[in-house]
Design a protein around this motif. Structure first.
Motif, PDB file in Angstrom:
ATOM      1  N   ARG A   1      33.978  59.189  52.543  1.00 24.11           N
ATOM      2  CA  ARG A   1      33.646  59.967  53.733  1.00 24.11           C
ATOM      3  C   ARG A   1      32.633  61.049  53.369  1.00 24.11           C
ATOM      4  O   ARG A   1      32.536  61.476  52.224  1.00 24.11           O
ATOM      5  CB  ARG A   1      34.903  60.594  54.326  1.00 24.11           C
TER       6      ARG A   1
ATOM      7  N   THR B   1      33.914  47.494  49.387  1.00 31.33           N
ATOM      8  CA  THR B   1      34.156  48.852  48.878  1.00 31.33           C
ATOM      9  C   THR B   1      33.505  49.034  47.517  1.00 31.33           C
ATOM     10  O   THR B   1      32.870  50.068  47.247  1.00 31.33           O
ATOM     11  CB  THR B   1      35.658  49.133  48.773  1.00 31.33           C
TER      12      THR B   1
ATOM     13  N   ARG C   1      29.865  49.375  48.009  1.00 30.45           N
ATOM     14  CA  ARG C   1      29.524  50.689  48.548  1.00 30.45           C
ATOM     15  C   ARG C   1      29.550  51.766  47.473  1.00 30.45           C
ATOM     16  O   ARG C   1      28.716  52.681  47.473  1.00 30.45           O
ATOM     17  CB  ARG C   1      30.483  51.051  49.675  1.00 30.45           C
TER      18      ARG C   1
ATOM     19  N   HIS D   1      26.861  48.136  55.226  1.00 30.18           N
ATOM     20  CA  HIS D   1      27.770  47.545  56.214  1.00 30.18           C
ATOM     21  C   HIS D   1      28.061  46.068  55.928  1.00 30.18           C
ATOM     22  O   HIS D   1      28.756  45.424  56.714  1.00 30.18           O
ATOM     23  CB  HIS D   1      27.174  47.684  57.611  1.00 30.18           C
TER      24      HIS D   1
ATOM     25  N   TYR E   1      27.967  56.908  54.417  1.00 35.64           N
ATOM     26  CA  TYR E   1      29.407  57.118  54.295  1.00 35.64           C
ATOM     27  C   TYR E   1      30.092  56.354  55.414  1.00 35.64           C
ATOM     28  O   TYR E   1      29.447  55.871  56.355  1.00 35.64           O
ATOM     29  CB  TYR E   1      29.748  58.613  54.385  1.00 35.64           C
ATOM     30  N   GLN E   2      31.399  56.275  55.347  1.00 37.47           N
ATOM     31  CA  GLN E   2      32.118  55.535  56.377  1.00 37.47           C
ATOM     32  C   GLN E   2      31.990  56.196  57.739  1.00 37.47           C
ATOM     33  O   GLN E   2      31.963  55.516  58.762  1.00 37.47           O
ATOM     34  CB  GLN E   2      33.595  55.395  55.988  1.00 37.47           C
TER      35      GLN E   2
END
Length: 354
Positions: A91, A134, A137, A251, A279-280
């Motif tokens: 986040r 994840t 990312r 994404h 970020y998410q």
């Protein structure tokens, strides 16, 4: 004597099998550039040994001319690294520092490695495979962060004639970092920087301008008239790679859907000195003077598409992305116009000549 790549891997497997017989070792895997189809006949090999009572250490051993880096860690430490990686939140209020860099590196090496002896390593890798987005990312975050710092450094160097050499060095590092970010966005998760060319050759979309990328990296962007390459050309192309990474690859959208890699001559254009981090809960755009603006994923997509286009071209780009991108599906024409005006007012894009 030259030892070929297949011979090096064979020697590494033999050494790994011998090391697996040591007391307390229950899992062994080989990793590194050779294990993922990169490297050459001078590359070394990494072997990881894990067991319930194995203490953390590192040493080098040799099998003839082949150097093998041996990493030891406990099975609990390996499992904890995987747990922290798959549980990452990413986040904008806590960033990626929640997951230590060593955990990301260990997880990546297990993810792409070759298991020689399975004492639980395969189950951990299965967990990583189930959370591949994840893991991707986290690696993307590493490169976007490094690119952000590169933009900051570059801004402080370009205006001082005495810092020209440093500016060229940082500019090239920025471009290399952008290539690594793009490779990660393509799902090529090897963490080392040396083989970025081969990664892009095998993983980047067919439309990616490899020759242009090499030309930018090899030219001196501060030398007057040198191949016609300007520093702004380098920064814009690096920014395009980073933007595609942040708004598509982040994404899980294949970057084959990137509308173009070379900017047009339309009025809407990103400010070339800005950096982007995803970020998410949104995207953060930062200027060298540390102005920080958080955007929704929809606004960030519009920002990324402003690479020398007019409004109608940008709308067509968004329409083409609707089938693969959730953010694009939320962008009706009226909202595109509103967000574009907001980006102009915030000085994140400009609407004049290039």
């Amino acid at each position: 004597m030259v030892v070929t790549v297949p011979e090096r891997l064979a020697l590494a497997r033999e050494v790994a099998a011998r090391l697996a017989s040591r007391p307390g070792v229950t899992s062994v895997f080989i990793t590194g550039s050779l294990a993922v189809g990169l490297g050459n006949h001078t590359s070394d090999v990494d072997v990881y040994l894990a067991g319930p009572e194995v203490g953390a250490s590192r040493e080098q051993v040799f099998a003839g001319p082949v150097r093998i880096d041996v990493h030891r860690l406990s099975t609990q430490a390996l499992a904890e690294s995987v747990r922290r990686v798959v549980g990452a939140t990413l986040r904008s209020d806590d960033g990626a520092d929640v997951v230590p860099e060593r955990d990301v590196t260990t997880a990546l090496r297990l993810h792409i490695g070759e298991i020689v002896v399975d004492g639980g390593a395969a189950a951990l890798r299965k967990t990583l495979n189930e959370h591949e987005l994840t893991l991707r990312r986290l690696l993307i975050t590493r490169w976007l962060n490094l690119a952000h710092y590169g933009q900051e450094d570059l801004a402080g160097l370009v205006d001082d004639p005495e810092d020209g050499d440093a500016a060229v060095m940082i500019a090239r590092l920025l471009l290399r970092t952008a290539g690594k970010a793009l490779a990660a966005a393509c799902g090529d998760l090897f963490p080392g920087v040396k083989w970025v060319w081969r990664q892009l050759d095998r993983s980047a979309p067919a439309a990616f301008p490899h020759a242009h990328y090499r030309r930018l990296l090899r030219a001196d962007p501060l030398a007057t008239g040198h191949d016609g390459v300007r520093l702004t050309d380098l920064r814009r192309f690096a920014q395009t790679c980073l933007a595609a990474t942040a708004v598509l690859g982040w994404h899980g959208v294949p970057v084959t859907h990137q509308p173009r890699w070379r900017g047009g001559d339309g009025p809407l254009r990103r400010m070339s000195e800005l950096s982007i981090r995803a970020y998410q809960d949104g995207v953060v755009i930062t200027s060298p003077e540390s102005r920080r603006v958080r955007l929704s994923h929809e606004a960030a997509l519009i920002w990324a598409l402003c690479d020398g286009v007019d409004e109608s071209t940008m709308q067509r780009d968004i329409d083409r992305l609707r089938s693969v991108h959730t953010a694009a599906r939320r962008l009706e024409a009226e909202r595109v116009a509103v967000l574009t005006d907001e980006l102009l007012a915030a000085r994140l894009i400009h609407g004049g000549p290039a």
